[in-house]
Design an enzyme around this catalytic site. Structure first.
Site, PDB file in Angstrom:
ATOM      1  N   THR A 218       0.834  -1.207   0.000  1.00  0.00           N
ATOM      2  CA  THR A 218       0.000   0.000   0.000  1.00  0.00           C
ATOM      3  C   THR A 218       0.865   1.252   0.000  1.00  0.00           C
ATOM      4  OG1 THR A 218      -1.739  -1.179   1.181  1.00  0.00           O
ATOM      5  CG2 THR A 218      -1.815   1.222   1.236  1.00  0.00           C
ATOM      6  N   GLY A 219       2.002   1.188   0.712  1.00  0.00           N
ATOM      7  CA  GLY A 219       2.902   2.339   0.764  1.00  0.00           C
ATOM      8  C   GLY A 219       3.451   2.716  -0.591  1.00  0.00           C
TER       9      GLY A 219
ATOM     10  N   HIS B 111       4.613  -9.027  -0.079  1.00  0.00           N
ATOM     11  CA  HIS B 111       5.369  -7.795  -0.232  1.00  0.00           C
ATOM     12  C   HIS B 111       6.870  -8.007  -0.004  1.00  0.00           C
ATOM     13  CE1 HIS B 111       1.444  -6.111  -0.302  1.00  0.00           C
ATOM     14  NE2 HIS B 111       1.218  -6.270   0.991  1.00  0.00           N
TER      15      HIS B 111
END
Length: 455
Positions: free
Chosen positions: A377-378, A425
């Site tokens: 998301t970052g 991730h």
């Protein structure tokens, strides 16, 4: 029955005693009366015989009782005989078992002896096996320790390199920024495609999930939920702060600098109160929500929904960017979230992240050297900020468990230590790309404490 018999016998004995006493009296009388006395008249003798009638009746009853007792005694031997036969049969079985038991015991003893022999053999072998096992355990522990040492050494090296690169004076490189931004916009079109709208997803079109090959047809009901126009179209902002949730924000005092940005983006509904304000700020213009949060924090919104609405109050009227179409399992709970927001008239503005934008964004970052299946998301919000803002500042982006300056231990998030799913991730790899952009003056990473008094 036995009690009645005893009573009858006792009565018979008493009767015989009375009768004997009477006879004794008569005999004594006959032999001891005076000679001149006349014999008693017959009349008196007959009167003396009256008591004997009652004696006779008693004797008859006793005789009858004795007859009944004899009859029952004659019947009992048959019952006893049957009982004795059963007992004899059971004793025969017991005797048969007793005869068989020695053989069974013998067989059992043989098996026990065989098992004991095996145990003895194992006991003889065990020292060698234990020794071999211990050697393997020692070897494995040694390898594990070496791997941990190597891993820690690599982390220290990465941290050292990151600190070395970060220690250089940062200056924005406008040419590098414009070139990178132009390339990103031409490949991903974030300002038009990042969010699903009624313009890019009309009724009858299909939404293709980015986490699977499944599709969803846009119905009039679903279409009515979409935002009419993209909120970022034809808009460029000056300064954006993208706030990650890394533990490096603890005691950072970065809240004031974060809140000074024109546009603040936050990830996955983070807490802002309870003392966090000083370090992470409170201003929010866009906050993301992974639907998994709806599931594990709010019971998939199948129960009371008021706690969910209350948790959104801290974000004011910001945009709530929901990943509703990454996996089909997330769609239903995401729709419930939007219905809840509308039902409770919350000021927050829910929007959907476009899976087509995520696919193009993944291809873009792979071209930059990133190798992973899904973007964090970052990185997604940083990509959007790079198209939207002239100056992008990142806070809370530090994927390591040690602080970059003094290497003290850090939690994974500034509010908890829940670990990210590594199969999804590649945080260190993403951080390396962001550090490269920092070194090129395209964006600015903030590591460590922030000076008070603004930027």
């Amino acid at each position: 029955m036995r009690g009645q018999l005893l009573k009858l016998r006792f009565s018979l004995i008493i009767t015989f005693l009375c009768f004997g006493s009477l006879l004794t009296s008569l005999i004594w009388y006959n032999y001891n009366v005076e000679p001149h006395r006349l014999p008693a008249p017959k009349k008196n003798l007959s009167s003396l015989s009256e008591p004997c009638k009652s004696c006779t009746e008693v004797m008859d009853k006793v005789a009858q009782s004795n007859t009944e007792i004899s009859k029952k005694q004659e019947d009992k031997p048959e019952e006893n005989r049957e009982g004795n036969n059963k007992a004899a049969e059971q004793n025969s079985k017991i005797s048969k078992n007793q005869e068989d038991n020695p053989q069974k015991v013998k067989e059992g003893n043989s098996k026990a002896a065989e098992q004991n022999s095996k145990i003895s053999k194992n006991q003889e072998d065990n020292p060698q096996k234990v020794k071999e096992g211990n050697n393997k355990a020692v070897e494995q522990n040694s390898e594990t320790s070496k791997k941990q040492e190597d891993s820690l050494q690599k982390v220290k090296e990465v941290i050292h390199k990151a600190v070395e690169r970060y220690s250089q004076t940062w200056k924005k490189q406008e040419d590098n920024y414009q070139k990178f931004r132009s390339n990103l916009s031409s490949k991903c079109h974030g300002l038009e495609e990042a969010i699903i709208t009624q313009n890019n997803k009309p009724v009858g079109s299909e939404i293709v999930y980015d986490g699977s090959k499944k599709t969803l047809k846009v119905t009039p009901e679903l279409f009515s939920i979409f935002m009419k126009e993209h909120p970022f179209s034809n808009k460029t902002l000056d300064t954006c702060a993208v706030v990650g949730n890394g533990g490096i924000l603890i005691n950072s005092s970065c809240g004031e600098m974060i809140d000074s940005a024109q546009f603040v983006i936050r990830c996955n509904l983070p807490p802002l109160a309870n003392g966090y304000e000083k370090h992470v700020g409170i201003k929010t213009d866009l906050v993301t929500a992974n639907p998994s949060i709806f599931n594990y924090r709010f019971g998939a919104l199948n129960g009371p929904r008021h706690p969910f609405v209350e948790s959104l109050r801290r974000y004011g009227n910001s945009l709530l960017l929901i990943h509703a179409f990454s996996f089909s399992a997330y769609t239903a709970v995401s729709l419930r979230a939007i219905y809840t927001i509308n039902d409770f008239e919350s000021p927050i503005r829910p929007v959907f992240l476009n899976p087509e934008y995520l696919k193009s964004l993944l291809l873009f970052w792979r071209a930059q050297g990133l190798r992973e299946n899904r973007l964090s998301t970052g990185l997604i919000t940083t990509s959007l900020a790079l198209e939207l803002c002239n100056n992008v500042h990142l806070y809370g982006f530090w994927p390591f468990s040690n602080h970059p300056h003094d290497l003290h231990n850090l939690t994974n998030h500034y509010y908890d230590d829940m670990q990210a799913k590594k199969q999804f991730h590649a945080m260190p790899a993403e951080f390396d790309l962001l550090m490269r952009l920092h070194s090129q003056g395209i964006l600015r990473l903030h590591l460590g404490d922030c000076p008070t008094g603004g930027k």
